[in-house]
Design a protein around this motif. Structure first.
Motif, mmCIF file in Angstrom:
data_model
loop_
_atom_site.group_PDB
_atom_site.id
_atom_site.type_symbol
_atom_site.label_atom_id
_atom_site.label_comp_id
_atom_site.label_asym_id
_atom_site.label_seq_id
_atom_site.Cartn_x
_atom_site.Cartn_y
_atom_site.Cartn_z
ATOM 1 N N PRO A 1 -84.820 -12.758 110.091
ATOM 2 C CA PRO A 1 -85.247 -13.907 109.287
ATOM 3 C C PRO A 1 -84.057 -14.470 108.516
ATOM 4 O O PRO A 1 -83.209 -13.712 108.034
ATOM 5 C CB PRO A 1 -86.295 -13.317 108.333
ATOM 6 C CG PRO A 1 -86.703 -12.017 108.968
ATOM 7 C CD PRO A 1 -85.503 -11.520 109.694
ATOM 8 N N VAL A 2 -83.996 -15.780 108.411
ATOM 9 C CA VAL A 2 -82.853 -16.440 107.770
ATOM 10 C C VAL A 2 -83.110 -16.607 106.278
ATOM 11 O O VAL A 2 -84.183 -17.043 105.858
ATOM 12 C CB VAL A 2 -82.578 -17.811 108.423
ATOM 13 C CG1 VAL A 2 -81.463 -18.538 107.683
ATOM 14 C CG2 VAL A 2 -82.188 -17.616 109.884
ATOM 15 N N ASN B 1 -78.005 -18.926 100.837
ATOM 16 C CA ASN B 1 -76.976 -18.206 100.071
ATOM 17 C C ASN B 1 -77.470 -17.702 98.722
ATOM 18 O O ASN B 1 -76.745 -16.986 98.021
ATOM 19 C CB ASN B 1 -75.727 -19.066 99.903
ATOM 20 C CG ASN B 1 -76.028 -20.391 99.235
ATOM 21 O OD1 ASN B 1 -77.124 -20.607 98.719
ATOM 22 N ND2 ASN B 1 -75.066 -21.294 99.247
ATOM 23 N N ASN B 2 -78.702 -18.044 98.361
ATOM 24 C CA ASN B 2 -79.309 -17.489 97.160
ATOM 25 C C ASN B 2 -80.280 -16.348 97.481
ATOM 26 O O ASN B 2 -80.927 -15.814 96.588
ATOM 27 C CB ASN B 2 -80.047 -18.587 96.390
ATOM 28 C CG ASN B 2 -79.095 -19.625 95.833
ATOM 29 O OD1 ASN B 2 -78.058 -19.279 95.263
ATOM 30 N ND2 ASN B 2 -79.436 -20.900 96.015
ATOM 31 N N GLY B 3 -80.383 -16.026 98.771
ATOM 32 C CA GLY B 3 -81.276 -14.956 99.185
ATOM 33 C C GLY B 3 -82.713 -15.385 99.376
ATOM 34 O O GLY B 3 -83.588 -14.549 99.595
ATOM 35 N N ALA B 4 -82.978 -16.700 99.307
ATOM 36 C CA ALA B 4 -84.336 -17.211 99.494
ATOM 37 C C ALA B 4 -84.611 -17.426 100.978
ATOM 38 O O ALA B 4 -83.769 -17.959 101.706
ATOM 39 C CB ALA B 4 -84.524 -18.524 98.737
ATOM 40 N N SER B 5 -85.777 -17.023 101.427
ATOM 41 C CA SER B 5 -86.135 -17.171 102.834
ATOM 42 C C SER B 5 -86.247 -18.640 103.216
ATOM 43 O O SER B 5 -86.794 -19.451 102.453
ATOM 44 C CB SER B 5 -87.462 -16.468 103.125
ATOM 45 O OG SER B 5 -87.339 -15.070 102.938
ATOM 46 N N ILE B 6 -85.717 -18.972 104.366
ATOM 47 C CA ILE B 6 -85.865 -20.315 104.924
ATOM 48 C C ILE B 6 -87.020 -20.254 105.907
ATOM 49 O O ILE B 6 -86.950 -19.554 106.917
ATOM 50 C CB ILE B 6 -84.570 -20.780 105.617
ATOM 51 C CG1 ILE B 6 -83.415 -20.785 104.615
ATOM 52 C CG2 ILE B 6 -84.750 -22.162 106.234
ATOM 53 C CD1 ILE B 6 -82.072 -21.140 105.216
ATOM 54 N N SER B 7 -88.094 -20.934 105.609
ATOM 55 C CA SER B 7 -89.333 -20.767 106.370
ATOM 56 C C SER B 7 -89.163 -21.128 107.838
ATOM 57 O O SER B 7 -88.464 -22.080 108.199
ATOM 58 C CB SER B 7 -90.453 -21.611 105.752
ATOM 59 O OG SER B 7 -90.129 -22.984 105.806
ATOM 60 N N ASN B 8 -89.792 -20.302 108.666
ATOM 61 C CA ASN B 8 -89.879 -20.552 110.111
ATOM 62 C C ASN B 8 -88.518 -20.662 110.791
ATOM 63 O O ASN B 8 -88.364 -21.369 111.790
ATOM 64 C CB ASN B 8 -90.694 -21.822 110.382
ATOM 65 C CG ASN B 8 -92.076 -21.770 109.774
ATOM 66 O OD1 ASN B 8 -92.708 -20.710 109.761
ATOM 67 N ND2 ASN B 8 -92.553 -22.887 109.245
ATOM 68 N N SER B 9 -87.525 -19.947 110.249
ATOM 69 C CA SER B 9 -86.172 -19.978 110.807
ATOM 70 C C SER B 9 -85.659 -18.555 111.012
ATOM 71 O O SER B 9 -85.810 -17.703 110.137
ATOM 72 C CB SER B 9 -85.225 -20.737 109.875
ATOM 73 O OG SER B 9 -85.626 -22.083 109.730
ATOM 74 N N TYR B 10 -85.012 -18.328 112.169
ATOM 75 C CA TYR B 10 -84.544 -16.983 112.530
ATOM 76 C C TYR B 10 -83.202 -17.068 113.254
ATOM 77 O O TYR B 10 -82.902 -18.062 113.920
ATOM 78 C CB TYR B 10 -85.563 -16.281 113.441
ATOM 79 C CG TYR B 10 -86.890 -16.058 112.772
ATOM 80 C CD1 TYR B 10 -87.179 -14.851 112.134
ATOM 81 C CD2 TYR B 10 -87.854 -17.061 112.741
ATOM 82 C CE1 TYR B 10 -88.398 -14.654 111.491
ATOM 83 C CE2 TYR B 10 -89.071 -16.873 112.102
ATOM 84 C CZ TYR B 10 -89.328 -15.664 111.475
ATOM 85 O OH TYR B 10 -90.525 -15.478 110.834
ATOM 86 N N LEU B 11 -82.398 -16.017 113.098
ATOM 87 C CA LEU B 11 -81.182 -15.878 113.882
ATOM 88 C C LEU B 11 -81.492 -14.971 115.074
ATOM 89 O O LEU B 11 -81.949 -13.837 114.897
ATOM 90 C CB LEU B 11 -80.046 -15.258 113.066
ATOM 91 C CG LEU B 11 -79.208 -16.164 112.167
ATOM 92 C CD1 LEU B 11 -78.029 -15.381 111.614
ATOM 93 C CD2 LEU B 11 -78.714 -17.403 112.901
ATOM 94 N N VAL B 12 -81.253 -15.473 116.270
ATOM 95 C CA VAL B 12 -81.435 -14.713 117.500
ATOM 96 C C VAL B 12 -80.048 -14.275 117.957
ATOM 97 O O VAL B 12 -79.221 -15.099 118.350
ATOM 98 C CB VAL B 12 -82.125 -15.571 118.577
ATOM 99 C CG1 VAL B 12 -82.242 -14.803 119.890
ATOM 100 C CG2 VAL B 12 -83.504 -16.012 118.100
ATOM 101 N N CYS B 13 -79.785 -12.975 117.892
ATOM 102 C CA CYS B 13 -78.441 -12.431 118.124
ATOM 103 C C CYS B 13 -78.458 -11.600 119.407
ATOM 104 O O CYS B 13 -79.153 -10.588 119.485
ATOM 105 C CB CYS B 13 -78.017 -11.570 116.936
ATOM 106 S SG CYS B 13 -78.189 -12.391 115.328
#
Length: 516
Positions: free
Chosen positions: A273-274, A277-289
Motif C-alpha cells: 500500500p502506498v 511522505n507524511n505516512g498517510a495512506s493514499i487510497s486505492n494506490s499500490y506499488l507492484v514490485c
C-alpha cells in the motif's frame, strides 16, 4: 515514436501567481542518473502571468544543489500569459551514490519546487538502487521489511506487504498502471493485467517498456513507454498483473508462477500500500514490485497502480476439513472397510487438528471430486510408529486425482505427493497412473516413484506446509513455499483427495482448497 508516461512525475506543472499573489501549488521533480553522468531533462511549467523572469532569477538551494542544473526556457516570451518553463537536469559527481535533495525557486514568483535525484553506481547487478531507496526517491513512506539490495523470495510477507490478492477497479474511470522504476536487464518489456480463465491467466496487454536508447531505460526511474498506454478498464472483473521478459512471465499470483514458470521465483511480486511522505495512506494506490531474477531485490519492474482495491486470495479458498468432524470426508481402514473405524485411527482434536494414529493402513477421503485446484495443508509427525514399519521412516501421503468410480482399496489409482521423513514432495504414480517430469514419462506400473530435485522439509516434530496444485494435467508439489517437484501431462486430471494412514502417527491441520 516513444511516449512519456502519462500522469508520471516527468512533466510537472506548478500553478502559481506573481509575487504579489499567493502561490496555489508546489511540485517536485524526481530524476535518476548513473554517477558522473547526466540524467535526461525534466520540464517544469510555472504559470506566472506578467512575470519578467530572467535566467539569473533562478535560485538553487540545499546541500545537494550543485548536483542539479536548472535553466529557463524562452524567458523573452511574447505572450506573458504563457507559462515559464524550467528545465532540470540531475548531474551527480563520480563520487556520489544515493539520494540528492535540493530546491529551486524563481525570482518574481513565490513558488518553490523540490528536487530529488537518485544516483547509482552503474548498470545492473550490484550497481542498482535498492527498492527502499527507490521508494524514498518517489516520496513515499513504506516499511518494505528490508533496506539492502538483495532480500529473499520466500512467500512470507515482508514489512507492510499486502497479503496475496487479486484486484478490482475501485471507482469509475480507468485503472492506471504507471511504471515508476525499472532496474533489470535491457529488453522491451510487455506488461499489463490478466484475468483468470479455465485455461489459465488471459493476458490483456497495456504497454511495452522501451529498450535503452540515449538513456538507460532499463536502469532508471520512470522508464519510457515504447508503445501502448498506462491505463485500462477491466470492468467488473477481478485481475492480477503480469510482465513478460525474454525468459519468462511474472504473475502477481504465486499459483501461476508455480504452474507455468516452476524454474523461476514463485513469489515473484510483492505489493505494498502506498503512503505519502507524511505516512498517510493514499487510497486505492499500490506499488507492484516484480522480481525478474532470483536475488529478491524486487526492483526489476516497479509499477504504481491506482484506482484499485484488493480482493484477498484467501477468501477464494474453502476449508475442506472443518476442524470439528469429518463432514465431506469418509474413513477407510483396510481391515474394516468404509466408515468403520472402531479404534479411532482418525479423530478430530481440539484446535481443529486431525490426529491419525497410523495404527493401520487406510485413509480419509473426500466425498467430492475436484477438477483444477490448489490444495494447502499443514502436517507434523507424532511419536508413534507401528509394525511392520516401526523402525523405518515415518510415512504418509496426499493422494489426489482419484477417479470418482475407483473402488476403495489400498491404494486407489492416484497421483501421490509423498509425505515421508526426508522425502516430502516426491511423486508416487499409483495404479498405473503416469506423468512427465523433465520430458520423461514413467512406465505405467502399480507404483512408481519420482524423487524431488529440491528439499525444503523442516525437522521431524515441526509443522510443514505442503501445497498441491493440479491444473489441466500439470501437477506441482510445494513444500514450505518452495516448488520441489513439477510434472506435466498427467494421466489423471481431477478427482478425489485422500490423506493416508501408513503405520506412523501424523497430524494434519488447515486443509484448504481453491478451485482454479
Amino acid at each position: 515514436m516513444k511516449k512519456l508516461i502519462p500522469g508520471a512525475l516527468l512533466i510537472l506543472i506548478a500553478t502559481v501567481g506573481i509575487a504579489q499573489t499567493k502561490s496555489v501549488s508546489k511540485s517536485s521533480v524526481i530524476l535518476s542518473a548513473i554517477k558522473g553522468m547526466a540524467s535526461r531533462l525534466d520540464t517544469t511549467l510555472i504559470m506566472a502571468p506578467n512575470t519578467k523572469a530572467k535566467p539569473q532569477d533562478i535560485r538553487l538551494s540545499g546541500k545537494d544543489a550543485g548536483f542539479f542544473k536548472v535553466t529557463l526556457s524562452a524567458p523573452n516570451r511574447s505572450n506573458k500569459k504563457d507559462p515559464l518553463q524550467l528545465i532540470v537536469v540531475f548531474m551527480p559527481v563520480e563520487t556520489f551514490v544515493g539520494l540528492a535533495k535540493a530546491s529551486v525557486s524563481l525570482k518574481g514568483t513565490d513558488v518553490t519546487i523540490s528536487l530529488t535525484g537518485l544516483s547509482t553506481k552503474g548498470l545492473e547487478g550490484e550497481n542498482e538502487a535498492p527498492l527502499a531507496q527507490i521508494v524514498q526517491a518517489l516520496g513515499y513512506v513504506i516499511d518494505l521489511g528490508w533496506t539492502t539490495l538483495p532480500n529473499n523470495t520466500l512467500p512470507a510477507l515482508q514489512g507492510e506487504e499486502l497479503a496475496p490478492a487479486l484486484f478490482r477497479k475501485a471507482g469509475s474511470g480507468s485503472v492506471e498502471m504507471i511504471p515508476v522504476a525499472r532496474y533489470s536487464p535491457d529488453f522491451a518489456l510487455n506488461f499489463g493485467y490478466y484475468t483468470n480463465t479455465r485455461t489459465g491467466p488471459f493476458h490483456h496487454q497495456a504497454g511495452i517498456l522501451a529498450e535503452a536508447d540515449r538513456y538507460p531505460q532499463h536502469q532508471m526511474l520512470f522508464p519510457d513507454i515504447a508503445s501502448g498506454q498506462t491505463s485500462f478498464d477491466p470492468g467488473n472483473e477481478s485481475f492480477g498483473f503480469y510482465a513478460i521478459s525474454p525468459t519468462h512471465t511474472v504473475y502477481s499470483e504465486d499459483v501461476w508462477n508455480m504452474l507455468l514458470q516452476p524454474k523461476h521465483v514463485s513469489h515473484a511480486v510483492r505489493i505494498f500500500p502506498v503512503k505519502d511522505n507524511n505516512g498517510a495512506s493514499i487510497s486505492n494506490s499500490y506499488l507492484v514490485c516484480m522480481e525478474e531474477a532470483s536475488n529478491g531485490d524486487y526492483n526489476d519492474y516497479v509499477f504504481l497502480v491506482k484506482n484499485v482495491q484488493p480482493v484477498p486470495v484467501d477468501k477464494s479458498f474453502v476449508q475442506l476439513l472443518n476442524g470439528k468432524d469429518f463432514t465431506g470426508w469418509y474413513t477407510f481402514v483396510d481391515s474394516k472397510g468404509k466408515n468403520n473405524d472402531p479404534d479411532h485411527i482418525f479423530t478430530m482434536e481440539p484446535g481443529g487438528v486431525l490426529h491419525d494414529t497410523g495404527k493401520e493402513v487406510g485413509y480419509l477421503m473426500t466425498e467430492k471430486s475436484f477438477d483444477n485446484y490448489h490444495l494447502k495443508l499443514q502436517f507434523k509427525w507424532g511419536e508413534k510408529r507401528w509394525p511392520p514399519r516401526d523402525t523405518v521412516k515415518r510415512d504418509s501421503g496426499i493422494c489426489y486425482n482419484v477417479p470418482a468410480d475407483e473402488p476403495d482399496h489400498v491404494w486407489p489409482q492416484s497421483i501421490e505427493c509423498q509425505i515421508q521423513e526426508g522425502d516430502v514432495g516426491d511423486f508416487w504414480l499409483v495404479g498405473y497412473s503416469t506423468i512427465q517430469v523433465d520430458g520423461k514419462q514413467n512406465s505405467p506400473t502399480r507404483s512408481r516413484r519420482i524423487t524431488k530435485p529440491k528439499d525444503a522439509e523442516r525437522p521431524t516434530g515441526e509443522w510443514n506446509t505442503v501445497e498441491v496444485i493440479s491444473f489441466n494435467g500439470k501437477c506441482v508439489h510445494v513444500v514450505n513455499g518452495v516448488v520441489v517437484n513439477y510434472g506435466e501431462n498427467a494421466s489423471l486430471v481431477g478427482g478425489k483427495i485422500l490423506l493416508q494412514s501408513e503405520y506412523a502417527e501424523v497430524y494434519y491441520r488447515e486443509v484448504w482448497l481453491r478451485e482454479l
